[in-house]
Design an enzyme around this catalytic site. Structure first.
Site, mmCIF file in Angstrom:
data_model
loop_
_atom_site.group_PDB
_atom_site.id
_atom_site.type_symbol
_atom_site.label_atom_id
_atom_site.label_comp_id
_atom_site.label_asym_id
_atom_site.label_seq_id
_atom_site.Cartn_x
_atom_site.Cartn_y
_atom_site.Cartn_z
ATOM 1 N N ASP A 148 5.059 -8.850 4.868
ATOM 2 C CA ASP A 148 5.811 -9.424 3.763
ATOM 3 C C ASP A 148 7.131 -8.679 3.600
ATOM 4 O O ASP A 148 7.181 -7.451 3.687
ATOM 5 C CB ASP A 148 4.997 -9.332 2.470
ATOM 6 C CG ASP A 148 5.671 -10.039 1.312
ATOM 7 O OD1 ASP A 148 6.371 -11.045 1.554
ATOM 8 O OD2 ASP A 148 5.494 -9.590 0.168
ATOM 9 N N THR A 185 0.830 -1.198 0.000
ATOM 10 C CA THR A 185 0.000 0.000 0.000
ATOM 11 C C THR A 185 0.868 1.253 0.000
ATOM 12 O O THR A 185 1.710 1.426 0.863
ATOM 13 C CB THR A 185 -0.918 0.011 1.237
ATOM 14 O OG1 THR A 185 -1.522 -1.273 1.388
ATOM 15 C CG2 THR A 185 -1.987 1.073 1.105
#
Length: 383
Positions: A300, A178
Site C-alpha cells: 500500500d 506495521t
C-alpha cells in the site's frame, strides 16, 4: 532426481496471559492455524514470562496487556531492553483504556496487536485466528534493528498555536502500517508549528484505536493532531489521522479542500488504505504534495507515491535499516522511486526540506508563468 525444497523454519512462540482459558485458546489457535509456528510454553504473568523467555528463548512472544503485578507494558519494556524479540500484544476489545495502552505498546516496540473480546469465556476463536496468524507472520519478518534498546517515546507536553489556521495549499501525505505508530511518534512531534502544510496520515489500524493514536500524537506535537471526520476542512499546520475502518480522501470544497471518509471495499487487504488518499491529494493539490511511505507489510502506498511523483510532487521512503517491516518502503521504492530515502530519525527533516525546495521551485515557476507537474518519466531513486 527432483530437488526437494527445504521446509520453512518453524517459529517458536511463548503465550503470556493471566487467564488459563486464554492461554489454552491462544495456544490452540497457533497450533491449528498454521504449521509456521509452534507454541513452546505459556506464562501466567509478566514475571513468569521473563523467566520463560530466558529458559526457552522463543522466537516470538504473544503478550496480554493487562495483567496483575508486572503488566504487559512493563513486561514489554523489560523484553525490549534485556532480550529483544518480536512481541504481539493481545488487547481486550472495548476494555476501558485498552486503546491507549495498545498505542503505548506499539510505541515501545511491539510489532503488532490483536484484539480479543472481553470476558474470560467470550473469545470467538474464528474471529481471532486470521489476525493472530497475520500478526505472527509480521513478527517473523520484523527487523529488530529498527527498534532501539530502551525505547522511550517523547512525553507529551506540547502546546498548540491558538491562531486560526488557513486552508492548506500544500499537503504532506503519509502511509504507515506495521511499526507505524512508533515511527509516527518520532516524525510528527518533530514537525514545526509553522510547517505551512497539512499532514494527512493513513495508519493501518482498526476502528477504536486511531482516536487514541491521534490524541497521543497531539499531546506530543506542536502541530494539532486529530482523527479525521467527513467534511473536516484541511488546514495548514494541522495533522489528520484516517479513522480506522474508513478510507480517507481529499476533495475540493467551497472554502478549500475537505476530507471525505468512506467504508468502501478494502484495498490491498486494508481499510484505510493510503493509495486512495495519495491519488486524491494529487487531484486537489497537483504538484504541491510531498508523499512518504513508512514501515509496513505489503505494498500500500506504492502506486499512490508514483501518482505523486508523476504529478511533480516529492517523495520520501523510509530506509531498510530503520523499518520494522521493509515491505511497503521496498515496494514504493521499486514502483515510484524517491527523492529521499531516509532513516527514521531523518524523515521529518527530509519532509521539511523537500517541502521548502518544492515551494521555491513553485514560486520560480509561478513568477515565469510556466506550468508545473509534467510527468517525470523514469522514477528517480529506484534501484
Amino acid at each position: 532426481m527432483t530437488a526437494v525444497a527445504p521446509r520453512p523454519r518453524v517459529r517458536t512462540v511463548l503465550v503470556v496471559d493471566d487467564s488459563a482459558f486464554m492461554r489454552r485458546v491462544i495456544s490452540d489457535v497457533v497450533a491449528t492455524a498454521s504449521e509456521e509456528f509452534r507454541v513452546v510454553g505459556t506464562a501466567r504473568d509478566g514475571l513468569d514470562a521473563l523467566r520463560q523467555i530466558h529458559a526457552l528463548e522463543p522466537d516470538i512472544v504473544t503478550l496480554d496487556i493487562e495483567m496483575p503485578e508486572l503488566d504487559g507494558l512493563q513486561t514489554l519494556g523489560y523484553i525490549m531492553a534485556e532480550t529483544p524479540r518480536p512481541v504481539v500484544m493481545l488487547s481486550a476489545a472495548g476494555a476501558p483504556g485498552s486503546a491507549d495502552l495498545t498505542i503505548r505498546a506499539l510505541e515501545l516496540g511491539a510489532v503488532d496487536f490483536v484484539r480479543k473480546p472481553m470476558g474470560p469465556h467470550s473469545l470467538d476463536v474464528a474471529s481471532v485466528r486470521e489476525p493472530l496468524v497475520a500478526a505472527l507472520r509480521a513478527a517473523a519478518c520484523m527487523n529488530l534493528q529498527g527498534v532501539s534498546v530502551l525505547a522511550r517515546p517523547p512525553v507529551g507536553t506540547a502546546t498548540h498555536d491558538g491562531a486560526a489556521p488557513d486552508a492548506a495549499a500544500w499537503v504532506i501525505v503519509i502511509a504507515a502500517s506495521t511499526g507505524g505508530p512508533r515511527a509516527l511518534s518520532e516524525i510528527v512531534p518533530a514537525l514545526p508549528a509553522d510547517l505551512g502544510a497539512a499532514v494527512l496520515i493513513v495508519q493501518h489500524m482498526p476502528g477504536g484505536f486511531t482516536e487514541s493514536l491521534a490524541q497521543r500524537l497531539d499531546a506530543m506535537s506542536v502541530l494539532h493532531v486529530c482523527e479525521a471526520a467527513s467534511g473536516m476542512a484541511v488546514q495548514q499546520n494541522r495533522a489528520y489521522i484516517a479513522r480506522g475502518g474508513f478510507h480517507m480522501r481529499v476533495a475540493p470544497g467551497p472554502a478549500g479542500p475537505v476530507l471525505s471518509l468512506d467504508a468502501g471495499p478494502a484495498i490491498w487487504g486494508v481499510r484505510p488504505a493510503a493509495d486512495p488518499l495519495f491519488r486524491s491529494a494529487v487531484q486537489v493539490f497537483g504538484p504541491r504534495v510531498v508523499g512518504a511511505v513508512l514501515t509496513g507489510m505489503g505494498r500500500d502506498g506504492a502506486e499512490g507515491l508514483r501518482a505523486v511523483r508523476d504529478a511533480g510532487g516529492q517523495a520520501v521512503v523510509q530506509d531498510q535499516m530503520t523499518s520494522i517491516i521493509y515491505g511497503m518502503p521496498q515496494a514504493a521504492l521499486a514502483t515510484a522511486g524517491a527523492d529521499r530515502v531516509a532513516a527514521l530519525p531523518d524523515v521529518a527533516h527530509a519532509l521539511q526540506d523537500l517541502l521548502a525546495s518544492a515551494r521555491q521551485a513553485d514560486a520560480a515557476v509561478q513568477s515565469r508563468g510556466a506550468p508545473r507537474g509534467a510527468p517525470r518519466g523514469a522514477p528517480r531513486g529506484a534501484p
